[in-house]
Design an enzyme around this catalytic site. Structure first.
Site, mmCIF file in Angstrom:
data_model
loop_
_atom_site.group_PDB
_atom_site.id
_atom_site.type_symbol
_atom_site.label_atom_id
_atom_site.label_comp_id
_atom_site.label_asym_id
_atom_site.label_seq_id
_atom_site.Cartn_x
_atom_site.Cartn_y
_atom_site.Cartn_z
ATOM 1 N N ASN A 1 -6.374 -2.347 5.798
ATOM 2 C CA ASN A 1 -5.363 -1.897 6.969
ATOM 3 C C ASN A 1 -4.260 -3.189 6.983
ATOM 4 O OD1 ASN A 1 -5.954 0.512 7.655
ATOM 5 N ND2 ASN A 1 -7.392 -0.291 9.219
ATOM 6 N N LYS B 1 -2.046 -6.906 5.585
ATOM 7 C CA LYS B 1 -1.075 -7.136 4.722
ATOM 8 C C LYS B 1 -1.538 -7.650 3.381
ATOM 9 C CE LYS B 1 2.970 -10.302 4.305
ATOM 10 N NZ LYS B 1 3.442 -9.696 3.386
ATOM 11 N N LYS C 1 -1.113 -5.872 0.065
ATOM 12 C CA LYS C 1 -1.465 -4.749 -0.919
ATOM 13 C C LYS C 1 -0.463 -4.773 -1.948
ATOM 14 C CE LYS C 1 -2.217 -1.609 2.415
ATOM 15 N NZ LYS C 1 -2.112 -2.567 3.436
ATOM 16 N N THR C 2 0.743 -4.408 -1.450
ATOM 17 C CA THR C 2 1.794 -4.412 -2.364
ATOM 18 C C THR C 2 2.185 -5.628 -3.103
ATOM 19 O OG1 THR C 2 2.771 -2.488 -1.274
ATOM 20 C CG2 THR C 2 4.391 -3.710 -2.623
ATOM 21 N N THR C 3 2.193 -6.768 -2.215
ATOM 22 C CA THR C 3 2.595 -8.130 -2.714
ATOM 23 C C THR C 3 1.693 -8.467 -3.852
ATOM 24 O OG1 THR C 3 1.707 -9.204 -0.703
ATOM 25 C CG2 THR C 3 4.170 -8.841 -0.841
ATOM 26 N N ARG D 1 2.436 -11.852 -13.313
ATOM 27 C CA ARG D 1 1.411 -12.513 -14.069
ATOM 28 C C ARG D 1 1.411 -11.732 -15.410
ATOM 29 N NH1 ARG D 1 -4.307 -14.003 -11.936
ATOM 30 N NH2 ARG D 1 -3.381 -15.874 -11.233
ATOM 31 N N PHE E 1 11.779 9.773 3.689
ATOM 32 C CA PHE E 1 11.510 10.329 4.790
ATOM 33 C C PHE E 1 9.934 10.251 5.182
ATOM 34 C CE2 PHE E 1 15.346 12.573 3.602
ATOM 35 C CZ PHE E 1 15.918 12.952 5.014
ATOM 36 N N TRP F 1 6.177 12.090 6.633
ATOM 37 C CA TRP F 1 5.427 13.306 6.801
ATOM 38 C C TRP F 1 6.123 14.087 7.812
ATOM 39 C CZ3 TRP F 1 3.620 16.218 3.526
ATOM 40 C CH2 TRP F 1 2.622 17.373 3.968
ATOM 41 N N GLU G 1 1.548 2.557 -3.210
ATOM 42 C CA GLU G 1 1.440 3.257 -2.011
ATOM 43 C C GLU G 1 0.945 4.751 -2.552
ATOM 44 O OE1 GLU G 1 1.742 1.609 0.437
ATOM 45 O OE2 GLU G 1 3.111 0.054 -0.114
#
Ligand code: ATP
Ligand code: MG
Length: 174
Positions: free
Chosen positions: A13, A15, A17-19, A27, A70, A72, A106
């Site tokens: 939950n 911060k 994940k994407t970074t 790398r 958009f 959901w 995501e």
């Protein structure tokens, strides 16, 4: 040591994940690996990561943004259509055997909102070209995805500035 394409999952939950996925891509690209990043759900081409890839890393990292923009709740049909198109693109990229790493940013939401068939998707990912690393991000990675993965990391909140009322900032959140 065995050389093997890994299935890496960044979930949880908080911060990072994407970074972390973009850090992994950076790398890999620096080592000359061919990387493809496909972003799902969130349709936004002005993030710092998108700008950096386009401006400085386009030779090594291919980036596709497939979200509808958009949510959901706003427009289920458009979210579904964007998910279908994004997953079709991802399957083509995975099958092509032209990449060493593919990031599906995501992607967990396609499974958790049942926008695509989970069993078929996981079978497809398991049967990918053997050298291909896949990095999947998103909250609520389910048991099937965790079972299929080689590495699962959970970003767990210990503190988040959001709780002090600090809003999303350029360069930090996007
Ligand atoms: P990042 O892109 O910064 O690595 P992420 O991919 O882990 O974050 P997402 O769920 O995709 O996180 O959300 C994007 C943004 O939402 C994060 O940059 C971020 O700080 C914010 N966020 C993450 N966790 C929380 C939380 N618990 N409460 C509020 N906002 C959050
Ligand atoms: Mg994210």
């Amino acid at each position: 040591m065995m050389k093997k394409g890994l299935l890496i999952v960044n979930t949880g939950n908080s911060k990072g994940k994407t970074t972390a996925a973009f850090g992994q891509a950076l790398r890999s690209a620096g080592q000359g690996l061919k990387v493809c990043i496909i972003q799902f759900i969130k349709g936004h081409d002005q993030t710092g990561e998108a700008k950096a890839v386009r401006a400085h890393l386009a030779e090594n990292i291919e980036l596709h943004i497939t979200g509808s923009g958009f949510t959901w709740q706003q427009d289920q049909q458009r979210v579904q259509e964007a998910a279908d198109q994004g997953w079709q693109l991802a399957r083509a990229k995975i099958s092509s055997d032209a990449y060493d790493m593919i990031v599906l940013d995501e992607f967990t939401y396609l499974l958790s909102y049942q926008l695509i068939d989970e069993n078929q998707a996981l079978d497809f990912i398991k049967n990918r070209p053997p050298r291909l690393h896949i990095v999947i991000t998103g909250r609520n990675a389910g048991p099937g995805l965790i079972e299929a993965a080689d590495l699962v990391t959970e970003m767990r909140e210990i503190k988040h500035h959001y709780r002090q009322g600090v809003k999303a900032q350029k360069g930090i959140e996007f």
